[in-house]
Design a protein around this motif. Structure first.
Motif, short mmCIF file in Angstrom:
data_model
loop_
_atom_site.label_atom_id
_atom_site.label_comp_id
_atom_site.label_asym_id
_atom_site.label_seq_id
_atom_site.Cartn_x
_atom_site.Cartn_y
_atom_site.Cartn_z
N THR A 1 35.66 33.42 29.95
CA THR A 1 35.62 34.79 30.46
C THR A 1 36.40 34.85 31.76
OG1 THR A 1 33.51 35.36 29.46
CG2 THR A 1 34.13 36.60 31.40
N MET A 2 37.30 35.81 31.82
CA MET A 2 38.06 36.03 33.05
C MET A 2 37.23 36.94 33.95
SD MET A 2 40.46 34.14 32.31
CE MET A 2 41.28 34.34 33.90
N HIS A 3 37.02 36.47 35.18
CA HIS A 3 36.15 37.22 36.11
C HIS A 3 36.62 36.97 37.53
CE1 HIS A 3 32.60 38.89 37.96
NE2 HIS A 3 32.17 39.27 36.77
N GLU A 4 36.73 38.04 38.31
CA GLU A 4 37.23 37.87 39.68
C GLU A 4 36.31 37.00 40.53
OE1 GLU A 4 36.66 40.64 38.00
OE2 GLU A 4 36.07 42.31 39.26
N LYS A 5 35.05 36.86 40.10
CA LYS A 5 34.13 36.00 40.86
C LYS A 5 33.92 34.65 40.17
CE LYS A 5 31.67 39.59 43.34
NZ LYS A 5 31.59 40.86 42.61
N LYS B 1 36.42 49.60 36.69
CA LYS B 1 35.61 49.22 37.86
C LYS B 1 34.31 48.62 37.38
CE LYS B 1 36.94 53.50 39.78
NZ LYS B 1 36.43 54.83 39.81
N GLY B 2 33.63 47.89 38.28
CA GLY B 2 32.31 47.37 37.94
C GLY B 2 32.39 46.08 37.15
N ASP B 3 31.28 45.77 36.47
CA ASP B 3 31.18 44.47 35.79
C ASP B 3 30.99 44.65 34.28
OD1 ASP B 3 31.09 41.73 35.58
OD2 ASP B 3 29.58 41.48 37.16
N LEU C 1 41.49 34.14 38.50
CA LEU C 1 42.92 33.85 38.61
C LEU C 1 43.45 34.08 40.00
CD1 LEU C 1 44.78 35.66 35.68
CD2 LEU C 1 44.76 33.22 36.12
N TYR C 2 42.71 34.92 40.74
CA TYR C 2 43.25 35.42 41.99
C TYR C 2 42.09 35.97 42.82
CZ TYR C 2 46.68 37.96 44.86
OH TYR C 2 47.46 38.42 45.88
N ASP C 3 42.27 36.06 44.15
CA ASP C 3 41.16 36.46 45.01
C ASP C 3 40.82 37.95 44.97
OD1 ASP C 3 40.57 33.95 45.86
OD2 ASP C 3 41.97 34.00 47.54
N GLU C 4 41.67 38.75 44.35
CA GLU C 4 41.41 40.20 44.27
C GLU C 4 41.31 40.62 42.81
OE1 GLU C 4 44.47 42.31 46.39
OE2 GLU C 4 44.38 40.82 48.00
N PRO C 5 40.66 41.78 42.55
CA PRO C 5 40.63 42.27 41.16
C PRO C 5 42.03 42.66 40.68
CG PRO C 5 39.03 43.45 42.53
CD PRO C 5 39.89 42.64 43.46
N LEU C 6 42.31 42.30 39.43
CA LEU C 6 43.60 42.61 38.81
C LEU C 6 43.37 43.52 37.62
CD1 LEU C 6 44.83 38.91 38.66
CD2 LEU C 6 45.69 40.63 40.27
N ASN C 7 44.40 44.23 37.19
CA ASN C 7 44.29 45.03 35.98
C ASN C 7 44.20 44.10 34.76
OD1 ASN C 7 44.38 47.71 36.98
ND2 ASN C 7 46.56 47.46 37.38
#
Ligand SMILES: C[S@@+](CC[C@H](N)C(=O)[O-])C[C@H]1O[C@@H](n2cnc3c(N)ncnc32)[C@H](O)[C@@H]1O
Length: 224
Positions: free
Chosen positions: A149-153, A180-182, A197-203
């Motif tokens: 699962t890809m997740h910003e956290k 937005k949201g989870d 993948l990265y420290d900020e949310p991505l599209n």
């Protein structure tokens, strides 16, 4: 690849009598119950729905499908794509399907899919819709070796390395199809890895593209 909890749905019954929806349907020569809920046109009406702040985003599905269906991995026949929705419907897009680039024509196509369940025909299906299929049921059907699962956290894991070490495995990657949201689905229960993948949310489509390229490189595809 599965776009999970996507905000793709027909206008729910609660809004059938809403004047904004009525006007939008009339302009398109349709009835309220047959059109897609779309934040671009129904923003005022969406406020009356639970979770209205995140619903009605067919545009996310449209861009995502264009990116993945036109990818090198798909051209090589190594990609399978599903869109799972907030209402537990699942759309299977056959690999040879090319997605209409014009947004409103894509909306019309999805409306037709919700009505007919298979397009263009049962004899030659390119896009199929399954009702009442949860993410768990879909994963049980696919029965992959690994679920990511890809997740910003999530954990900061080198995906190129992970793909390289699991070349023989069937891998499913879950990406959220909401703005937005989870996740609404309990993805943690089904996932072997939760990866950032990265420290900020991505599209969603950017995450999809990043994954496709890493997978292609790990498998020596599309590089000279
Ligand atoms: C637009 S994001 C979802 C909304 C996001 N949680 C927010 O509140 O801004 C769409 C999906 O892309 C994936 N995603 C977004 N940013 C990510 C990141 N930094 N690392 C890994 N996956 C990411 C996740 O699967 C996420 O559910």
């Amino acid at each position: 690849m599965i776009l999970v909890d996507s905000e793709l749905e027909l206008v729910p019954r609660k809004l059938w009598g809403d004047p904004i929806i009525g006007k939008s349907a009339k302009m398109r020569g349709k009835t309220p119950e047959t059109i897609l809920l779309d934040d671009s046109y129904h923003h005022g009406a969406l406020r009356r729905l639970p979770d209205g702040w995140r619903r009605g985003r067919p545009d996310i599905v449209h861009i995502f499908l264009n990116v993945v269906q036109d990818s090198i991995l798909n051209k090589c026949g190594l990609l399978r794509v599903y869109v799972h929705t907030r209402n537990n419907q699942v759309i299977y897009v056959h690999p040879e399907t090319r997605i209409i680039k014009h947004y409103m024509r894509f909306v019309g196509l999805m409306e037709s899919l919700f009505q007919k369940k298979v397009l263009p025909s049962e004899e030659k299906p390119l896009i199929e819709l399954y009702d009442d299929m949860s993410l768990k049921e879909l994963l049980d059907n696919i029965s992959p070796d690994i679920v990511i699962t890809m997740h910003e956290k999530g954990d900061k894991v080198d995906l190129l390395d992970l793909f390289s070490k699991n070349k023989e495995k069937d891998i499913v990657v879950l990406i959220g199809g909401f703005p937005k949201g989870d996740f609404l689905s309990p993805v943690d229960e089904y996932s072997d890895y939760l990866i950032s993948l990265y420290d900020e949310p991505l599209n969603a489509w950017v995450v999809a593209a990043e994954i496709l390229v890493r997978y292609e490189i790990a498998h020596g595809i599309g590089t000279y």
